[in-house]
Enzyme design. Structure first.
Site, PDB file in Angstrom:
ATOM      1  CD  GLU A 140      -2.799   0.975   2.479  1.00 43.36           C
ATOM      2  OE1 GLU A 140      -2.586   0.315   3.420  1.00 43.36           O
ATOM      3  OE2 GLU A 140      -4.016   1.616   2.606  1.00 43.36           O
ATOM      4  CE  LYS A 149      -7.622   1.350   3.528  1.00 42.49           C
ATOM      5  NZ  LYS A 149      -6.335   2.029   4.046  1.00 42.49           N
ATOM      6  CB  CYS A 201     -10.605  -6.575  -1.495  1.00 38.59           C
ATOM      7  SG  CYS A 201     -10.278  -7.803  -0.616  1.00 38.59           S
TER       8      CYS A 201
END
Lengths: 332, 332
Positions: free
Chosen positions: B73, B147, B181
């Protein structure tokens, strides 16, 4: 967060607020903090001994200050499809037809404690259930929960256990002052209990689904290596996964989770995993034990739940615009 | 199990069967088995260096055999609300407006791999998102995931991070050949992905939500003691809970779960937890690492998913008569 996310719609019907903990009438203020006792018991083929032995453990836990005492899954009988019909009791008839629950009723009022009575095989008409009884400090039956998700697994040549061969599944989630449930594999059930305002989930469990020395050996292997081959992977789940599952059920749903297992008896037909545990809403392991017989005494503080939900308001961050969980029986 | 339990109704619309894995055209048989590479990268304030550094790591992973490479991330920018607007790129405009994704497109076709490009701050009009791009072996953008659940936490005096101060939440779960995800705290999302037939969930994550030396110290403390005081409990969740969460998401939904974190830099404003990990559907930890920069190469075998679901058929054991999870966007 934008209300366009409809967090209040992520649970149908909407999640209930966390109820105020019940009053402790003896001391007349809200019972935020209390001691729980998890009795990890040895279980033998001698039912009379099992009942006496459980009684002694409950009394010990109460003397150590436990106000809520939890027993393991199937604590009055060996864990096998052969034994279930033989050891089953008619709980509704009670008294002589159910010596195991008669003992629980007696000792709960005697010690002024709440008992989450693990489970015993229950006979009702021509059906058998895996049933947990909860007794209040007045010795009255507060709730009877029949295991909803029966454990059927088949890894050919490795592990086969088919609870549905002898048992019938229950039809209703059960919530009492002290929320209680089984069926830890199903995240939906934990979610529903949380939405109904449960502070604590109790999973009395015979955590090891193995039936003989082969599996015991696999367990040992998995334990030594942390990881095992594909044949042994299920055992890794039992070892590594169970504690993790408790922890994640607690964190996901922001409540306490307690489990209580039989003690391990390597000579038994069914070898239990042990490791009864209390986990808090931050995923913190509050108390646990190894596989031998033991009584865990630990403190539960319900005010921590409010704090957790204020710090990290997951319910407000849910996306009811993307997913919704329906609690069918509460909607009806 | 009796069909009165309506297991097929536990997901609305009904869960899809696990799709057959895509063909690997180069060798023309179904791609059941492949290697995944998780690049746990150091991230600096120098964006150009971050892009070059990520490219090198992706090339290394591909040379070691990885066919699917996952980045952390926010790998092109420090993880802070101050940095997001400065480092954000216009992904839709591409090219010079998005040097980070231009690099991913280039290297994916060059190495003939799929890249799950961690995430970068994305600018779209006047909004910022935390966005993950997936590139195919042809260098084309296959999916863009924003997100969905922003991370807002407030433990006064301890930890405060408010992603929603600068970022906007995405509106759609994203599923591609390799399901992907974020938003690991929300079990519902993992359940929906599983119902849509995902084989693998990828959670690129900056796993540590702390913003300064105080929290780093707390992290250290929690790390040393395994358990910490109530003030430190959130850190226990980060430490003990994250790996558990991966494991339980995998077991509950019977699929693979991969996470990829930035490497830890104790001197940074935001100290990442590291510990990128691949977990299999039995809850087995297939590969993991510590907090330093590292490239994990591990094998994924999709045929194990079928095996797991045959051995322990959770979908058939669900109780659609008691609970149902609605996937809103798939129903529409």
């Amino acid at each position: 967060m934008s209300s366009a996310f409809k967090p209040e719609q992520a649970r149908i019907p909407p999640a209930l607020a966390l109820p105020t903990p019940p009053l402790n009438k003896a001391i007349s203020f809200p019972l935020f903090t209390f001691k729980i006792g998890l009795c990890q018991l040895t279980v033998t083929p001698d039912k009379e001994r099992n009942i006496k032995h459980a009684r002694k453990a409950i009394e010990d836990a109460a003397q150590k200050g436990a106000q809520l005492v939890v027993l393991p899954e199937i604590w009055n009988s060996p864990y096998s499809n052969d034994s279930f019909p033989v050891y089953a009791e008619d709980i509704d008839a009670g008294h002589d037809a159910s010596p195991s629950t008669a003992m629980l009723a007696e000792v709960s009022v005697q010690m002024k404690i709440v008992i989450v009575g693990g489970s015993i095989p229950e006979r009702c008409g021509d059906k058998l259930y895996n049933t947990c009884c909860v007794f209040g400090t007045d010795g009255k039956l507060k709730a009877k929960h029949r295991k909803i998700h029966l454990f059927d697994i088949d890894i050919p040549g490795k592990i086969t256990f088919t609870e549905s061969k002898t048992l019938t599944a229950g039809e209703t989630p059960t919530i009492v002052d002290t929320g209680i449930c089984h069926d830890i594999s199903f995240q939906e059930l934990a979610m529903i209990y949380a939405s109904r305002g449960a502070h604590l989930l109790c999973y009395p469990g015979a955590f090891n689904m193995t039936t003989g020395p082969l599996h015991w050996e696999l367990l040992q292997r998995a334990s030594s290596f942390g990881l095992a081959s594909i044949n042994g992977l299920f055992l890794v789940l039992v070892l590594a996964g169970l504690t993790s599952t408790l922890l994640v059920r607690a964190v996901d749903n922001q409540l306490y989770v307690a489990t209580c297992s039989p003690a391990r008896d390597a000579g038994a037909g069914y070898v239990a995993w042990g490791h009864s545990t209390l986990v808090g809403p931050f995923g913190e392991m509050i108390a646990t034990t190894e596989h031998d017989e033991d009584i865990i005494i630990a403190e539960i503080d319900y005010s921590v739940l409010e704090q957790r939900r204020t710090n990290l308001p997951l319910p407000k961050q849910r996306r009811g615009d993307l997913y919704r969980l329906i609690d069918i029986q509460r909607r009806e």
